[in-house]
Design an enzyme around this catalytic site. Structure first.
Site, PDB file in Angstrom:
ATOM      1  N   SER A 167      42.302  33.270  50.102  1.00 14.31           N
ATOM      2  CA  SER A 167      43.150  34.333  50.624  1.00 14.31           C
ATOM      3  C   SER A 167      43.691  33.847  51.958  1.00 14.31           C
ATOM      4  O   SER A 167      42.929  33.649  52.903  1.00 14.31           O
ATOM      5  CB  SER A 167      42.305  35.603  50.803  1.00 14.31           C
ATOM      6  OG  SER A 167      43.031  36.580  51.507  1.00 14.31           O
ATOM      7  N   LYS A 191      46.299  33.303  47.155  1.00 15.84           N
ATOM      8  CA  LYS A 191      46.709  34.670  47.515  1.00 15.84           C
ATOM      9  C   LYS A 191      47.304  34.604  48.914  1.00 15.84           C
ATOM     10  O   LYS A 191      46.701  34.043  49.829  1.00 15.84           O
ATOM     11  CB  LYS A 191      45.500  35.584  47.454  1.00 15.84           C
ATOM     12  CG  LYS A 191      45.588  36.895  48.229  1.00 15.84           C
ATOM     13  CD  LYS A 191      44.432  37.808  47.834  1.00 15.84           C
ATOM     14  CE  LYS A 191      43.934  38.651  49.002  1.00 15.84           C
ATOM     15  NZ  LYS A 191      42.798  39.508  48.630  1.00 15.84           N
ATOM     16  N   LYS A 199      48.744  36.808  52.087  1.00 12.94           N
ATOM     17  CA  LYS A 199      48.861  38.127  52.722  1.00 12.94           C
ATOM     18  C   LYS A 199      50.318  38.320  53.141  1.00 12.94           C
ATOM     19  O   LYS A 199      50.932  37.404  53.706  1.00 12.94           O
ATOM     20  CB  LYS A 199      47.970  38.180  53.973  1.00 12.94           C
ATOM     21  CG  LYS A 199      46.485  38.105  53.660  1.00 12.94           C
ATOM     22  CD  LYS A 199      45.991  39.418  53.101  1.00 12.94           C
ATOM     23  CE  LYS A 199      44.474  39.452  53.087  1.00 12.94           C
ATOM     24  NZ  LYS A 199      43.985  40.676  52.425  1.00 12.94           N
ATOM     25  N   ASP A 248      49.096  40.025  48.692  1.00 14.95           N
ATOM     26  CA  ASP A 248      48.288  41.197  49.064  1.00 14.95           C
ATOM     27  C   ASP A 248      48.961  41.917  50.229  1.00 14.95           C
ATOM     28  O   ASP A 248      49.099  41.358  51.320  1.00 14.95           O
ATOM     29  CB  ASP A 248      46.873  40.742  49.453  1.00 14.95           C
ATOM     30  CG  ASP A 248      45.920  41.918  49.706  1.00 14.95           C
ATOM     31  OD1 ASP A 248      46.368  43.085  49.657  1.00 14.95           O
ATOM     32  OD2 ASP A 248      44.724  41.661  49.962  1.00 14.95           O
ATOM     33  N   GLU A 294      48.703  42.962  45.111  1.00 15.08           N
ATOM     34  CA  GLU A 294      47.511  43.733  45.451  1.00 15.08           C
ATOM     35  C   GLU A 294      47.834  44.803  46.494  1.00 15.08           C
ATOM     36  O   GLU A 294      48.424  44.493  47.536  1.00 15.08           O
ATOM     37  CB  GLU A 294      46.458  42.748  45.995  1.00 15.08           C
ATOM     38  CG  GLU A 294      45.093  43.351  46.260  1.00 15.08           C
ATOM     39  CD  GLU A 294      44.087  42.302  46.768  1.00 15.08           C
ATOM     40  OE1 GLU A 294      44.345  41.087  46.638  1.00 15.08           O
ATOM     41  OE2 GLU A 294      43.053  42.708  47.311  1.00 15.08           O
ATOM     42  N   ASP A 351      42.939  47.579  45.406  1.00 17.95           N
ATOM     43  CA  ASP A 351      41.805  47.143  46.227  1.00 17.95           C
ATOM     44  C   ASP A 351      41.318  48.388  46.982  1.00 17.95           C
ATOM     45  O   ASP A 351      40.445  49.137  46.507  1.00 17.95           O
ATOM     46  CB  ASP A 351      42.279  46.007  47.158  1.00 17.95           C
ATOM     47  CG  ASP A 351      41.262  45.587  48.215  1.00 17.95           C
ATOM     48  OD1 ASP A 351      40.216  46.240  48.352  1.00 17.95           O
ATOM     49  OD2 ASP A 351      41.509  44.602  48.952  1.00 17.95           O
ATOM     50  N   LYS A 357      35.246  44.749  45.170  1.00 16.84           N
ATOM     51  CA  LYS A 357      34.447  44.184  46.258  1.00 16.84           C
ATOM     52  C   LYS A 357      33.167  44.997  46.315  1.00 16.84           C
ATOM     53  O   LYS A 357      33.232  46.216  46.559  1.00 16.84           O
ATOM     54  CB  LYS A 357      35.161  44.326  47.602  1.00 16.84           C
ATOM     55  CG  LYS A 357      36.472  43.597  47.686  1.00 16.84           C
ATOM     56  CD  LYS A 357      37.074  43.748  49.072  1.00 16.84           C
ATOM     57  CE  LYS A 357      38.456  43.129  49.111  1.00 16.84           C
ATOM     58  NZ  LYS A 357      39.106  43.263  50.425  1.00 16.84           N
ATOM     59  N   GLY A 396      36.577  39.940  48.684  1.00 15.70           N
ATOM     60  CA  GLY A 396      35.575  39.900  49.738  1.00 15.70           C
ATOM     61  C   GLY A 396      36.135  40.476  51.022  1.00 15.70           C
ATOM     62  O   GLY A 396      37.313  40.850  51.094  1.00 15.70           O
TER      63      GLY A 396
END
Ligand code: OSB
Ligand code: MG
Length: 367
Positions: free
Chosen positions: A135, A161, A163, A188, A213, A238, A262, A290
């Protein structure tokens, strides 16, 4: 198993470089450990809520306070045959899922030692290794993102992934797609968007992302359902999934096609497994995310990610990419993008010396 004592430990861990997300920056990682003696077995669990209430409402001081005032008194000195019985003892306490996770995982650790069985086997895991993804936090420049993606792909990571936030989205994804071609790529949004950004979200839809996400509000499923009807990219939830009931409702209204489970966010492995099962029943694949856990929390994440419906790579970059030092002497490794599922937390060799080095506050409660 009788719970003889519980220690709550608040730690502050220095990081190699800050992790920036649309909601803020993590430049020192708080985490809470529970160390438990059950039937003479010593177990550890981690509740890795962030220092501030920016990802979900719970934050680290609160995790500590809830454990001390409510959760520990409800279980201390009592006897529980299974983790499910332990969870039932504090079912009346609402929310505070990171605190519940720390307590439950410490019990799972003791329980698997007592049974002499790998945790993954007890949970119903069917894999001996899991696929790791990274991530990537938000970066100043697109070049920085491209450099890091190149590193991780060279190391064999199974998906990337990125952000995103308004203004740092389509251009970044476009650059990564153009440079690296047909890789497994996802974005995300951490709730930084609303339906007013529909044009941006539709633009992202043309990049063949594995999923997008949680673009919309942290507690929303209705607008996500509206969004999912307008894009072909699977929406992954999420923040807004805190329980198996949340998952059922989100699936029922078409708010997502994938769920990031998670353990910390949903309150532990018992609830994670319930969400896994609900999703499996409805043909919705899941994966393990996570919150920048140390190897202690990651151990439980890896174990649950060995279940059959965890069909997408996990956010499971090794702690060495983020922490100056972890809390264990033998951290897990990512080799060719894979992580071996370890039988027991003790395989990572939890270090009391490192825990003491970074503990800012600790208290023990005995029966
Ligand atoms: O949204 O998945 C998220 C970290 C902190 C809070 C929220 C998120 C994240 C990550 C990092 O993406 C995942 C990890 O490696 O632990
Ligand atoms: Mg997320």
């Amino acid at each position: 198993m009788k719970i003889n004592s519980i220690e709550i430990i608040h730690l502050k861990l220095p990081v190699i470089k800050s992790f920036r997300v649309s909601f803020g920056t993590v430049s020192e990682k708080d985490t809470i450990l529970v160390k438990m003696d059950a039937d003479g077995y010593i177990g550890y669990g981690e509740g890795a809520a962030l220092q501030d209430p920016l990802y979900v409402p719970e934050y680290s001081d609160e995790t500590y306070a809830i454990l001390k005032k409510y959760l520990v008194p409800l279980v201390l000195g009592k006897d529980f045959g299974t983790p499910e019985e332990l969870v039932a003892a504090y079912a009346s306490i609402r929310g505070h899922n990171f605190a519940k996770t720390a307590l439950e995982c410490a019990f799972w650790d003791c329980y698997s030692q007592k049974l002499g069985k790998p945790l993954a086997d007890i949970l119903g895991g069917t894999r001996t290794e899991i696929e790791a993804g990274e991530s990537l936090g938000i970066r100043e420049s697109i070049e920085e993102v491209l450099d890091e993606v190149a590193l991780r792909l060279a190391e064999g990571y199974k998906r990337i992934k990125i952000k995103i936030e308004p203004g740092k989205d389509v251009k970044v994804i476009d650059a990564v797609r153009k440079k690296f071609g047909d890789i497994k790529l996802m974005a995300d949004g951490n709730s930084a968007y609303t339906l007013a950004h529909i044009e941006t979200l539709k633009a992202l839809d043309s990049y063949d992302l594995t999923m997008i996400e949680q673009p919309l509000a942290y507690d929303d499923i209705v607008d996500h359902a509206t969004l999912q009807k307008q894009i072909k990219t699977p929406v992954c939830l999420d923040e807004s999934i805190l329980s198996a009931e949340d998952a059922r409702k989100a699936i029922e209204i078409g708010a997502c096609k994938i769920i990031n489970i998670k353990p910390g966010r949903v309150g532990g492995l018992v609830e994670s497994k319930k969400i896994h099962d609900v999703c499996q029943k409805h043909g919705v694949g899941v994966w393990c995310g996570g919150v920048l856990e140390t190897c202690i929390g990651r151990f439980f994440n890896i174990s649950i990610a060995s279940l059959p419906n965890y069909i997408y790579p996990a956010d499971m970059s090794p702690s060495a990419l983020f922490f100056r030092e972890d809390l264990v002497d033998s951290p897990f490794e990512v080799k060719d993008g894979l992580i071996q599922v370890p039988p027991h937390l003790s395989d990572f060799r939890v270090s009391e010396a490192l825990i003491s080095k970074y503990a800012s506050h600790r208290e023990t409660f005995s029966a």
